[in-house]
Design a protein around this motif. Structure first.
Motif, PDB file in Angstrom:
ATOM      1  N   ASP A 155      -7.198 -11.363   8.124  1.00 38.65           N
ATOM      2  CA  ASP A 155      -6.508 -10.200   8.889  1.00 38.65           C
ATOM      3  C   ASP A 155      -5.701  -9.321   7.926  1.00 38.65           C
ATOM      4  OD1 ASP A 155      -4.908  -8.523  10.402  1.00 38.65           O
ATOM      5  OD2 ASP A 155      -4.187 -10.111  11.756  1.00 38.65           O
TER       6      ASP A 155
ATOM      7  N   TRP B 114     -10.569   1.254  -6.254  1.00 37.79           N
ATOM      8  CA  TRP B 114      -9.139   0.728  -5.936  1.00 37.79           C
ATOM      9  C   TRP B 114      -8.393   0.187  -6.972  1.00 37.79           C
ATOM     10  CZ3 TRP B 114      -7.463   1.530  -1.032  1.00 37.79           C
ATOM     11  CH2 TRP B 114      -8.518   1.615   0.191  1.00 37.79           C
TER      12      TRP B 114
ATOM     13  N   GLY C 275      -4.332  -6.519   8.201  1.00 34.78           N
ATOM     14  CA  GLY C 275      -3.422  -5.533   8.968  1.00 34.78           C
ATOM     15  C   GLY C 275      -3.967  -4.604   9.864  1.00 34.78           C
ATOM     16  N   SER C 276      -5.435  -4.282   9.580  1.00 33.15           N
ATOM     17  CA  SER C 276      -6.014  -3.468  10.559  1.00 33.15           C
ATOM     18  C   SER C 276      -7.429  -3.753  10.421  1.00 33.15           C
ATOM     19  CB  SER C 276      -5.580  -1.856   9.953  1.00 33.15           C
ATOM     20  OG  SER C 276      -6.320  -1.800   9.003  1.00 33.15           O
TER      21      SER C 276
ATOM     22  N   ASP D 195      -9.995  -1.559   9.900  1.00 38.65           N
ATOM     23  CA  ASP D 195     -10.549  -0.750   8.889  1.00 38.65           C
ATOM     24  C   ASP D 195     -10.390  -1.567   7.438  1.00 38.65           C
ATOM     25  OD1 ASP D 195     -11.384   1.349  10.005  1.00 38.65           O
ATOM     26  OD2 ASP D 195      -9.912   2.735   9.107  1.00 38.65           O
ATOM     27  N   ALA D 196      -9.151  -2.101   7.443  1.00 39.72           N
ATOM     28  CA  ALA D 196      -8.840  -2.934   6.090  1.00 39.72           C
ATOM     29  C   ALA D 196      -9.629  -4.156   6.208  1.00 39.72           C
ATOM     30  CB  ALA D 196      -7.354  -3.306   6.134  1.00 39.72           C
TER      31      ALA D 196
ATOM     32  N   ASP E 256      -6.741   1.341  -9.069  1.00 41.72           N
ATOM     33  CA  ASP E 256      -5.445   1.974  -9.341  1.00 41.72           C
ATOM     34  C   ASP E 256      -4.214   1.160  -8.491  1.00 41.72           C
ATOM     35  OD1 ASP E 256      -3.270   3.661  -9.644  1.00 41.72           O
ATOM     36  OD2 ASP E 256      -3.982   5.039  -8.243  1.00 41.72           O
TER      37      ASP E 256
ATOM     38  N   THR F 122      -1.981   2.899  -5.461  1.00 43.92           N
ATOM     39  CA  THR F 122      -2.365   2.918  -4.319  1.00 43.92           C
ATOM     40  C   THR F 122      -2.116   1.578  -3.636  1.00 43.92           C
ATOM     41  OG1 THR F 122      -4.184   4.503  -4.787  1.00 43.92           O
ATOM     42  CG2 THR F 122      -3.954   3.853  -2.396  1.00 43.92           C
TER      43      THR F 122
ATOM     44  N   GLN G 150       0.826  -1.179   0.079  1.00 47.62           N
ATOM     45  CA  GLN G 150      -0.025   0.047   0.053  1.00 47.62           C
ATOM     46  C   GLN G 150       0.888   1.137  -0.006  1.00 47.62           C
ATOM     47  OE1 GLN G 150      -2.633  -0.357   3.332  1.00 47.62           O
ATOM     48  NE2 GLN G 150      -2.909  -2.480   2.925  1.00 47.62           N
ATOM     49  N   MET G 151       0.829   2.019  -1.137  1.00 46.49           N
ATOM     50  CA  MET G 151       1.675   3.153  -1.340  1.00 46.49           C
ATOM     51  C   MET G 151       3.051   2.766  -0.823  1.00 46.49           C
ATOM     52  SD  MET G 151      -0.422   5.687  -1.975  1.00 46.49           S
ATOM     53  CE  MET G 151       0.783   6.992  -1.768  1.00 46.49           C
ATOM     54  N   ASN G 152       3.451   1.555  -1.618  1.00 46.49           N
ATOM     55  CA  ASN G 152       4.667   0.956  -1.609  1.00 46.49           C
ATOM     56  C   ASN G 152       5.159   0.684  -0.315  1.00 46.49           C
ATOM     57  OD1 ASN G 152       6.149   0.310  -3.708  1.00 46.49           O
ATOM     58  ND2 ASN G 152       7.647   2.024  -3.465  1.00 46.49           N
ATOM     59  N   VAL G 153       4.441   0.512   0.824  1.00 51.06           N
ATOM     60  CA  VAL G 153       4.603  -0.125   2.124  1.00 51.06           C
ATOM     61  C   VAL G 153       4.262  -1.366   2.315  1.00 51.06           C
ATOM     62  CG1 VAL G 153       4.031   0.435   4.494  1.00 51.06           C
ATOM     63  CG2 VAL G 153       4.232   2.292   3.214  1.00 51.06           C
ATOM     64  N   PRO G 154       5.086  -2.432   2.376  1.00 49.55           N
ATOM     65  CA  PRO G 154       4.505  -3.885   2.412  1.00 49.55           C
ATOM     66  C   PRO G 154       3.582  -3.938   3.856  1.00 49.55           C
ATOM     67  CG  PRO G 154       6.772  -3.557   2.933  1.00 49.55           C
ATOM     68  CD  PRO G 154       6.479  -2.211   2.719  1.00 49.55           C
ATOM     69  N   VAL G 155       2.451  -4.652   3.472  1.00 49.07           N
ATOM     70  CA  VAL G 155       1.539  -4.652   4.954  1.00 49.07           C
ATOM     71  C   VAL G 155       1.315  -6.268   4.974  1.00 49.07           C
ATOM     72  CG1 VAL G 155      -0.611  -4.143   5.947  1.00 49.07           C
ATOM     73  CG2 VAL G 155       0.476  -2.499   4.543  1.00 49.07           C
ATOM     74  N   GLU G 156       1.565  -6.763   6.036  1.00 43.07           N
ATOM     75  CA  GLU G 156       1.334  -8.228   6.253  1.00 43.07           C
ATOM     76  C   GLU G 156      -0.217  -8.342   6.745  1.00 43.07           C
ATOM     77  OE1 GLU G 156       3.783 -11.046   8.065  1.00 43.07           O
ATOM     78  OE2 GLU G 156       5.735  -9.905   7.701  1.00 43.07           O
TER      79      GLU G 156
END
Lengths: 191, 183
Positions: free
Chosen positions: A80, A167, A82-83, A85-86, A169, A172, A42-48
Motif C-alpha cells: 500500500d 524515476w 499511499g494511493s 495510482d502509486a 531523479d 521527485t 515525494q516532493m519532500n512530502v512524507p508519504v506512509e
C-alpha cells in the motif's frame, strides 16, 4: 498419577529444570500482529505506506542472542504505497517489477547485544534480484509470552534499482526510504 | 490616478489572478495525467500555488478593507448589487477552493509541504472516500469560480469598451482613463 512429591525430589527436579527455565525462546512468528511500514518522500512530502503480506521464521532467546535466527519474506505486490495510482505504478518494471521479483527476502546472519534490550541485527536483504548487507538496531520488548521486535532503518531505493528510468531523479522521490517494523513472536515449546 | 485603487489592492488582484490561473490550468492537466515524476511535480506546484492564494487572502482582505475607493462609484444600482454579489462570491471562493484542496489532500493522506519547505498540518485523518468527495467539491467550486471570473471579466470589458467609463482603469494603473480626461 501421583502428584505428591517429596521435597528432595522436587528440589532435584528444579535443579534439573533450572538451566532451561530461563531460556525462553520466542519462535512463533505472528505475521497478523506484526507490521511493516515505510515512509517515502515525494516532493519532500512524507508519504506512509506498508506491506500487508509477509511471513517468516524467527527464533530468539534473549539469553543467547548469538543463536538467534530470523528470515522473512515480503510479498511486494501487497504494497500500500499511499494511493491506488502509486500501488499500480510501483508494481511495474521501473520499481519492484513484481512479476519477475514477487518477493523481497531478509535473512539474518548475526545478532549482537547492544545495550539494555537492544540488539544489532545484521543480515542480507534481497530485493529485485540484488542482495546487500544490512544492519539495524532492534529493540525487544517482552510481555509474558510475547516478544515485540521494533526497529527502523533507512534503505536507499537506488541501491536495489527501485524506481529507475524516469524515476531515477531523487528530487521527485527521495532515495532514502524509512522502513519501520514491528514484529511479534510468541514463545512456544522450546525445541 | 486618484480614481484608481491603491497599489496593494491592485498588485494583490493581479498576483492572485496569475496564481489562480496557473493553479487552475495545472489542476485540469493533472486530471488526465498518468503517474509520473512530472505529475508529482505539477501536483506539488498546484498545491503550493493554491496555498499561496489562501495565505495572500488575509492581506488582500486587509487591502480591500482599507481601500478608500468605493467600488460602487459610477455604477447603476443594479450593477452595484450584482458587483457586490459577484465580488463577495469570488472572495468566498478564493478561500473555499484552496481550503477544500488542502482538506482533500489531507484526507487523501498527502500532507501539503509548502514549496517543499513548510509542512502544513493535516486537517483531516486519511480517509479515501472523504478525500474523493472533497476533491469533487473542490473541482465543482473551481468551475463555479471560473464562471464568475468570466462574468467579472465580461463586466470589466463592458464598462471599458461599451460604457467607456473608468471602472476597468481603476485596476489597471497604466491604462489611463477611457474617457480621456476625468481625473
Amino acid at each position: 498419577v501421583n502428584y505428591r512429591l517429596s521435597a528432595p525430589a522436587l528440589l532435584g527436579a528444579l535443579l534439573i529444570l533450572a538451566p532451561t527455565a530461563h531460556a525462553i525462546e520466542f519462535n512463533q512468528f505472528q505475521p497478523g500482529k506484526s507490521t511493516l511500514s515505510f515512509v517515502s518522500k515525494q516532493m519532500n512530502v512524507p508519504v506512509e505506506g506498508r506491506f500487508k503480506s509477509f511471513r517468516g521464521k524467527l527464533a530468539f532467546d534473549p539469553a543467547q542472542p548469538a543463536a538467534a535466527r530470523a528470515e522473512f519474506e515480503i510479498d511486494l505486490a501487497s504494497i500500500d504505497a499511499g494511493s491506488k495510482d502509486a500501488d499500480d505504478e510501483v508494481a511495474g518494471k521501473a520499481w519492484f517489477n513484481t512479476k519477475e521479483f514477487p518477493v523481497a527476502r531478509f535473512v539474518a546472519t548475526s545478532v549482537k547485544p547492544l545495550d539494555g534490550n537492544r540488539f544489532e541485527v545484521a543480515g542480507k536483504m534481497s530485493i529485485k534480484g540484488k542482495t546487500l548487507d544490512l544492519a539495524t538496531p532492534v529493540s525487544v520488548t517482552r510481555q509474558g509470552n510475547n516478544a515485540t521486535f521494533d526497529g527502523s532503518l533507512v534503505l536507499k531505493r537506488a541501491d536495489y534499482g527501485i524506481g529507475d528510468g524516469i524515476w531515477a531523479d531523487f528530487g521527485t522521490v527521495a532515495n532514502e526510504v524509512q522502513i519501520k517494523f514491528r514484529l511479534v513472536a510468541t514463545a512456544a515449546a522450546a525445541k | 490616478m486618484n480614481q484608481g485603487y491603491r497599489w496593494p489592492l491592485v498588485s494583490l488582484h493581479w498576483l492572485t489572478l496569475l496564481l489562480i490561473a496557473a493553479a487552475f490550468v495545472i489542476g485540469n492537466v493533472l486530471e488526465d495525467m498518468a503517474l509520473s515524476p512530472l505529475k508529482l511535480k505539477l501536483y506539488a506546484w498546484h498545491k503550493w500555488l493554491g496555498m499561496t492564494v489562501l495565505f495572500l487572502l488575509p492581506l488582500r482582505l486587509l487591502a480591500r478593507a482599507t481601500e478608500r475607493l468605493d467600488q460602487s462609484v459610477g455604477l447603476l444600482p443594479w450593477e452595484a448589487r450584482a458587483s457586490l454579489l459577484v465580488h463577495a462570491a469570488l472572495y468566498l471562493l478564493m478561500f473555499a477552493v484552496p481550503f477544500l484542496g488542502w482538506l482533500s489532500s489531507s484526507a487523501a493522506g498527502f500532507q501539503v509541504v509548502w514549496f517543499g519547505v513548510l509542512p502544513l498540518p493535516d486537517l483531516l485523518d486519511k480517509n479515501k472516500e472523504l478525500g474523493d468527495l472533497l476533491q469533487q467539491v473542490h473541482m465543482l467550486l473551481n468551475f463555479s469560480m471560473a464562471a464568475l471570473v468570466v462574468a467579472h471579466l465580461g463586466a470589466a470589458l463592458k464598462h471599458h469598451f461599451i460604457d467607456r467609463d473608468d471602472i476597468l482603469a481603476r485596476m489597471i494603473p497604466f491604462l489611463g482613463t477611457a474617457t480621456g480626461g476625468t481625473k
